[in-house]
Design an enzyme around this catalytic site. Structure first.
Site, PDB file in Angstrom:
ATOM      1  N   GLU A   1      35.230  -4.293  -3.052  1.00 12.93           N
ATOM      2  CA  GLU A   1      33.956  -4.766  -3.584  1.00 12.93           C
ATOM      3  C   GLU A   1      34.035  -6.242  -3.955  1.00 12.93           C
ATOM      4  OE1 GLU A   1      32.678  -2.296  -6.839  1.00 12.93           O
ATOM      5  OE2 GLU A   1      32.751  -0.463  -5.631  1.00 12.93           O
TER       6      GLU A   1
ATOM      7  N   ASP B   1      35.350   5.606  -3.007  1.00 15.56           N
ATOM      8  CA  ASP B   1      35.798   5.952  -4.365  1.00 15.56           C
ATOM      9  C   ASP B   1      34.705   6.710  -5.129  1.00 15.56           C
ATOM     10  OD1 ASP B   1      34.156   3.802  -4.867  1.00 15.56           O
ATOM     11  OD2 ASP B   1      35.683   2.560  -5.833  1.00 15.56           O
ATOM     12  N   SER B   2      33.563   6.939  -4.490  1.00 18.17           N
ATOM     13  CA  SER B   2      32.568   7.873  -5.052  1.00 18.17           C
ATOM     14  C   SER B   2      33.189   9.262  -5.220  1.00 18.17           C
ATOM     15  CB  SER B   2      31.319   7.960  -4.160  1.00 18.17           C
ATOM     16  OG  SER B   2      31.691   8.187  -2.817  1.00 18.17           O
TER      17      SER B   2
ATOM     18  N   LYS C   1      38.032  -1.175   2.596  1.00 17.65           N
ATOM     19  CA  LYS C   1      36.852  -1.819   1.993  1.00 17.65           C
ATOM     20  C   LYS C   1      37.179  -2.152   0.543  1.00 17.65           C
ATOM     21  CE  LYS C   1      32.976   0.726   0.816  1.00 17.65           C
ATOM     22  NZ  LYS C   1      32.904   0.568  -0.645  1.00 17.65           N
TER      23      LYS C   1
ATOM     24  N   ASP D   1      38.507   3.258   0.875  1.00 18.80           N
ATOM     25  CA  ASP D   1      38.161   2.342  -0.225  1.00 18.80           C
ATOM     26  C   ASP D   1      39.397   1.926  -1.006  1.00 18.80           C
ATOM     27  OD1 ASP D   1      35.601   1.423  -0.629  1.00 18.80           O
ATOM     28  OD2 ASP D   1      34.946   3.156  -1.817  1.00 18.80           O
TER      29      ASP D   1
ATOM     30  N   GLU E   1      24.694  -2.520  -1.208  1.00 15.66           N
ATOM     31  CA  GLU E   1      24.310  -1.407  -2.084  1.00 15.66           C
ATOM     32  C   GLU E   1      23.230  -1.854  -3.063  1.00 15.66           C
ATOM     33  OE1 GLU E   1      27.472   0.904  -3.750  1.00 15.66           O
ATOM     34  OE2 GLU E   1      26.106   2.053  -5.011  1.00 15.66           O
TER      35      GLU E   1
HETATM   36  O1  KIV Z   1      32.392   4.956  -2.627  1.00 10.66           O
HETATM   37  C1  KIV Z   1      31.378   5.050  -1.929  1.00 10.66           C
HETATM   38  O2  KIV Z   1      30.868   6.124  -1.634  1.00 10.66           O
HETATM   39  C2  KIV Z   1      30.755   3.808  -1.478  1.00 10.66           C
HETATM   40  C3  KIV Z   1      29.397   3.910  -0.866  1.00 10.66           C
HETATM   41  C4  KIV Z   1      28.397   4.031  -1.928  1.00 10.66           C
HETATM   42  C5  KIV Z   1      29.098   2.779   0.033  1.00 10.66           C
HETATM   43  O3  KIV Z   1      31.316   2.758  -1.643  1.00 10.66           O
END
Ligand code: KIV
Length: 261
Positions: A123, A54-55, A121, A93, A190
């Protein structure tokens, strides 16, 4: 040189088993990817894991943080990455507010898998175990994410280092063991301080994959691709190693094109 042992004939579950087996043997490589050409290049270069993170909210969509990312965004980009990557494991994500209950976590995960993700994934640790079990019991490979949790940046008031006190390390280890028990095949750490990252890595049977945790403190490393290739010059985290300057190359190429008209 990190060797990728994955191939396109493997099922997602076989890929996660191969990644788990690398723990303590060979470093695990992971990069974010959000589009077809980048996914294809990273896959052909031999990356183990491609994370549709989600970055993308910041480095692709121009939002200030990840809290603006929706399930539809990750679905759209997971499909593009799946068209480009053959061998790597594609992890998608779950964005904020798409896993508020176990039922919602499973429904959202299924949509990401339908789009082309091979694992998901989310959090958090102890507070998310019911949701993680709903996902893994449905046979969907799951990756954990502990330490600094970007989806909570507003509550936390910034991106802060984790694992600085004994009580924080104990809580991280408790969460990591609970995620492992719930069926996670690996955990992203992280911005966990190096000593705490080493302790977490030693406490787990599954691999840890670090970002901002210091060098060689985890079983693998993950980086945001734009940090590695230098295509997002407006913010580069202090721990990032930039290995190309794509932003400068684009500016040079476009100026050359404009001058040629
Ligand atoms: O969204 C993302 O890029 C991440 C990484 C920082 C692990 O979750």
């Amino acid at each position: 040189m990190v060797e990728c042992l994955l191939n396109k004939a493997m099922t997602p579950l076989e890929k996660t088993k191969t990644i788990r087996a690398k723990k303590g043997q060979q470093p695990i490589s992971a990069l974010t990817a959000y589009d077809y050409p980048t996914a294809r290049l990273l896959d052909e270069a031999g990356t183990d894991i491609l994370l549709v993170g989600d970055s993308l909210g910041m480095v692709v969509l121009g939002y200030p943080d990840t809290t603006h990312v929706t399930l539809e965004h990750i679905i759209h980009h997971s499909a593009a990455v799946a068209r480009g990557a053959k061998n790597a494991l594609i992890v998608s994500d779950l964005p904020i507010n798409t896993y508020d209950t176990p039922e919602q976590a499973l429904a959202s995960s299924r949509r990401l898998i339908e789009a082309g993700g091979q694992a998901v994934k989310l959090e958090g640790g102890l507070n998310q175990i019911g949701k993680v079990k709903a996902i893994t019991e449905a046979g969907i490979p799951f990756m954990g994410h502990l330490g600094m949790l970007p989806q909570r940046v507003k509550e936390e008031g910034g991106y802060k280092k984790k694992g600085k006190s004994d009580s924080e390390v104990e809580a991280l280890i408790e969460s990591a063991l609970a995620l492992q028990e719930a069926g996670a095949f690996s955990i992203v750490l992280e911005s966990v301080i190096p000593e705490a990252s080493r302790q977490l890595t030693a406490a787990l049977d599954i691999p840890t994959i670090g970002i901002g945790c210091g060098e060689k403190t985890c079983d693998g490393e993950i980086a945001v691709i734009t940090d590695v290739i230098g295509s997002y010059p407006w913010f580069v985290p202090p721990f990032a190693t930039q290995r190309a300057n794509v932003a400068a190359d684009i500016t040079k190429a476009v100026k050359g094109y404009l001058d040629s008209l």
